[in-house]
Design an enzyme around this catalytic site. Structure first.
Site, PDB file in Angstrom:
ATOM      1  N   LYS A 122       3.017  41.103  70.029  1.00  0.00           N
ATOM      2  CA  LYS A 122       2.976  39.591  69.859  1.00  0.00           C
ATOM      3  C   LYS A 122       1.675  39.447  68.693  1.00  0.00           C
ATOM      4  O   LYS A 122       1.629  38.400  68.388  1.00  0.00           O
ATOM      5  CB  LYS A 122       2.401  39.003  71.288  1.00  0.00           C
ATOM      6  N   THR A 123       0.717  40.116  68.820  1.00  0.00           N
ATOM      7  CA  THR A 123      -0.404  39.687  67.840  1.00  0.00           C
ATOM      8  C   THR A 123      -0.089  39.746  66.539  1.00  0.00           C
ATOM      9  O   THR A 123      -0.235  38.884  65.708  1.00  0.00           O
ATOM     10  CB  THR A 123      -1.593  40.713  68.029  1.00  0.00           C
TER      11      THR A 123
ATOM     12  N   ASP B 101      -2.118  32.053  72.492  1.00  0.00           N
ATOM     13  CA  ASP B 101      -2.029  33.346  72.940  1.00  0.00           C
ATOM     14  C   ASP B 101      -2.213  33.441  74.615  1.00  0.00           C
ATOM     15  O   ASP B 101      -3.041  32.754  75.194  1.00  0.00           O
ATOM     16  CB  ASP B 101      -2.996  34.414  72.358  1.00  0.00           C
ATOM     17  N   GLU B 102      -1.327  34.284  75.140  1.00  0.00           N
ATOM     18  CA  GLU B 102      -1.457  34.500  76.665  1.00  0.00           C
ATOM     19  C   GLU B 102      -0.933  33.181  77.273  1.00  0.00           C
ATOM     20  O   GLU B 102      -2.172  32.784  78.199  1.00  0.00           O
ATOM     21  CB  GLU B 102      -2.669  35.399  77.161  1.00  0.00           C
TER      22      GLU B 102
ATOM     23  N   GLN C  61       3.704  38.355  83.320  1.00  0.00           N
ATOM     24  CA  GLN C  61       2.556  39.043  83.022  1.00  0.00           C
ATOM     25  C   GLN C  61       1.603  37.801  83.589  1.00  0.00           C
ATOM     26  O   GLN C  61       0.269  37.835  83.394  1.00  0.00           O
ATOM     27  CB  GLN C  61       2.079  39.589  82.023  1.00  0.00           C
TER      28      GLN C  61
ATOM     29  N   ARG D 139       1.427  49.531  81.268  1.00  0.00           N
ATOM     30  CA  ARG D 139       0.240  49.907  80.668  1.00  0.00           C
ATOM     31  C   ARG D 139       0.325  51.455  80.021  1.00  0.00           C
ATOM     32  O   ARG D 139      -0.386  52.083  78.978  1.00  0.00           O
ATOM     33  CB  ARG D 139      -1.050  50.093  81.317  1.00  0.00           C
TER      34      ARG D 139
END
Length: 704
Positions: free
Chosen positions: A38-39, A224-225, A255, A635
């Site tokens: 995503k970044t 973001d997020e 998430q 993770r």
């Protein structure tokens, strides 16, 4: 690679990533699954927006990218710099929601009655003011009020609205304390962290000229997020982007794990309603984990109701099956986990001799639901001589010595900041006692001025002795002199000279050694102080950066300008991010990070999902805990262990522990292979390790 942010996508983007980057003419929701790059999508989209002709042809200053942490903002800034060059990247507004709020209030807060140099209170300041406002010495009670008031503010309520909605006596008391708290903040020309969202919202909602100015200035906003936004942040975003809503929201409903602090999935539900022309693009290709790990994650999260359909997949191969582990109790679980890591590492050393990237301890992490679960793992790792760190420990800026110095800098910025005044005037001690300060406080309260303003009042002489007055005047003159120098001092070297001179003037090193029995502790605290001075000096700038072969000089800032940003910084840039140590971390703190080898520990009913025995857990809480399990699973890159207890400690007794429902939901039997008695395997692993150690020792003797 270890505890760093989610893996970037490869050099060529996949079709979904490309679609997200190319979509420019209407609101866009990018559903970015864990590890889906995503970044990279955000930074590539920024570059696309800057392209003349076929892009949106925006100037860098017309783009804002909003994140939730300073660390995420710094990473995004670095990625943007590599993509579009340092000069253009320097003009982008890449910041947290709270930093954006500061920017709006510094520029336009005067219409709300705020001076540009208002103070930002930290959590300790707020607790102290609430204790005073509520007339209590009980810090726990003050923190409860703080928590309640924060939730009200995040839902857009002021004290009057909170009082009208209060459902219990406790809430009514909290609402009345909130009113007194609001009055004190106004008098101090100070704001707390919640105000950095609430006040900009009020600013844009009530002042059309300010709103239009920012909508013209910021032509495209990327968030973001997005799943972590609360109700107030969503309203602020809507006012920033205007009715046309040219923005890109990047988030993952699977998430969303911060409901307890106000984050709401309602913001994701509202987007298609508020923006009917919203384009939804799911990113489902995962660049982090093996298929075995992703299958377990998909099975677990499928149990939750879906806002948007999304299934993660990977082309990284099947990988090792997810390993289910059992421990008789907490100590046995810790021993088993450490033995599991040692065996894994032994195999890695055999397969990849001389490759520290694959065999380093920072490839391993143990994740758990609550901080108290770390202790047995710490003991087991120490016993095995394995280095480790507990993530989410005390932040650099939470250390007492750094808070002392920040109080001085806050006072330079805003002479009306009474909490900062009280900390600075008493640290280090300068012969100004509590009685003097009490008299000064009464005088300031009577005339409705700040403590700093009161100390220069001519009529104060009638209330204090000549010696006490001289002490206060000396302090006041020193602050004014230091403030003048801090405004005139630009650039790193000059800033460092000024700040070291200040520490010498106030005898801060002597203060540390005088007030700390252990000299080693005092020395460590002084080292922190010097690190802080270096940190401030570095941000005063003047350093040369290389920009694709072209050298550019960063803009020099004054000490006072850098001081303005300090209240928003929660920690130094991860100075120890690449330490070769096993990471112990809560699941919440692990979000956004990854490790090749992960064990999820204490996966039992009552722990994960977490529930207090006295209260039933709601369906909504179960869903959030399931998302937390999903975050934990995703993770892991190469191997994942899921550990449950047979018995757990309750006081001094052991009680039966039930494996978490989430373990069954992973459906590990579908390709997981037969289970083995964990104690038998542990015994065999220990024998293998002992045999290998003996063989190595025998070989060394033979060599001699």
């Amino acid at each position: 690679m270890s505890s760093h942010s989610a893996s970037a996508a490869p050099a060529t983007m996949n079709p979904a990533q490309m679609a997200a980057v190319q979509h420019l003419d209407s609101p866009c929701l990018v559903l970015a699954g864990a590890g889906s790059g995503k970044t990279r999508v955000i930074t590539q989209k920024i570059a696309r927006l800057l392209q003349p002709g076929e892009g949106a042809d925006l100037a860098p200053a017309q783009i804002a990218a909003i994140t939730f942490t300073n660390k995420a903002a710094a990473e995004m800034r670095d990625r943007a710099k590599a993509l579009i060059g340092a000069k253009a990247a320097g003009k982008l507004l890449i910041c947290t929601f709270h930093s954006l709020g500061v920017r709006l209030l510094r520029d336009d807060g005067e219409v709300l009655g705020l001076k540009p140099q208002f103070s930002i209170l930290d959590s300790d300041d707020v607790t102290s003011i609430l204790r005073d406002a509520g007339g209590t010495t009980d810090a726990k009670q003050a923190r409860n009020w703080q928590w309640t008031i924060s939730l009200w503010k995040n839902n857009g309520l002021n004290s009057a609205q909170a009082l009208s909605q209060a459902q219990s006596d406790d809430e009514q008391v909290a609402a009345r304390v909130m009113k007194l708290y609001e009055e004190r903040l106004a008098a101090y020309q100070a704001v707390d962290f919640d105000d950095l969202i609430g006040l900009p919202l009020k600013l844009l909602a009530e002042h059309e000229s300010v709103r239009m100015k920012w909508q013209r200035q910021l032509r495209h906003v990327l968030v973001d997020e997005y799943q972590d936004t609360n109700a107030t942040q969503y309203e602020l975003l809507k006012l920033l982007v205007g009715p046309q809503g040219i923005f890109t929201a990047v988030g993952d409903d699977d998430q969303s794990i911060y409901g307890w602090r106000g984050a709401t999935l309602d913001n994701l539900k509202k987007l298609p309603q508020d923006y009917p022309n919203l384009k939804v693009i799911p990113l489902e290709q995962n660049y982090r984990s093996t298929s075995a790990i992703l299958r377990a994650a998909n099975h677990v999260i499928a149990t939750n109701p879906k806002l948007f359909q999304k299934t993660l997949w990977s082309d990284l191969g099947e990988g090792a099956p997810v390993k289910l582990m059992e421990g008789d109790n907490e100590e046995h679980e810790a021993e088993r986990t450490v033995a599991h890591f040692m065996a894994l590492r032994m195999n890695l050393l055999e397969k990849h001799p001389g490759d520290p990237d694959k065999t380093a301890w920072n490839n391993f992490a143990i994740l758990y639901r609550a901080n108290h679960q770390a202790r047995p793992f710490e003991q087991a790792l120490r016993k095995a001589n394995i280095p480790y760190k507990v993530s989410g420990g005390q932040s650099f800026f939470d250390k007492a010595e750094i808070k002392d110095l920040c109080a001085w800098l806050r006072l330079l910025l805003n002479n009306d900041d009474d909490p900062a005044f009280l900390r600075a005037v008493t640290t280090p001690k300068r012969g100004i006692g509590h009685q003097t300060l009490g008299t000064l406080g009464e005088f300031a309260g009577k005339w409705k001025v700040s403590l700093f303003e009161a100390l220069f009042s001519e009529s104060l002489a009638a209330s204090l002795s000549k010696r006490a007055l001289e002490g206060l005047h000396d302090f006041g003159r020193y602050v004014n002199d230091f403030e003048y120098k801090a405004r005139q001092t630009y650039g790193g070297e000059d800033a460092k000279v000024l700040l070291l001179e200040w520490l010498k003037d106030i005898e801060y090193e002597k203060h540390l050694y005088d007030n700390e029995e252990n000299e080693k502790v005092a020395a460590a605290r002084w080292t922190n102080v010097l690190d802080f001075i270096d940190w401030v000096a570095k941000r005063c700038g003047g350093e040369i950066e290389n920009d694709g072969g072209m050298t550019v000089e960063t803009e020099k800032k004054s000490v006072i300008e850098v001081a303005q940003t300090i209240s928003l910084i929660t920690s130094l840039a991860e100075r120890n991010a690449d330490q070769n140590v096993v990471t112990l971390s809560t699941l919440h703190a692990s979000k956004g990070l990854e490790w090749p080898h992960v064990v999820l520990a204490g996966v039992n009913e009552g722990s994960l999902p977490f529930s207090r025995e006295e209260g039933e857990i709601t369906p909504q809480q179960i869903e959030e805990e399931r998302r937390l399990m999903y975050v934990g699973i995703t993770r892991a890159r190469l191997t994942l262990g899921v550990s449950a207890l047979k018995r757990r400690k309750k006081g001094r007794e052991y009680v039966q522990a039930i494996p978490s429902r989430f373990i069954a939901e992973m459906k590990l039997s579908e390709g997981g292979g037969p289970k083995e008695d964990p104690r038998e395997k542990l015994r065999r692993q220990r024998e293998e390790l002992a045999a290998k150690a003996k063989a190595a020792a025998d070989a060394a003797k033979a060599h001699l």
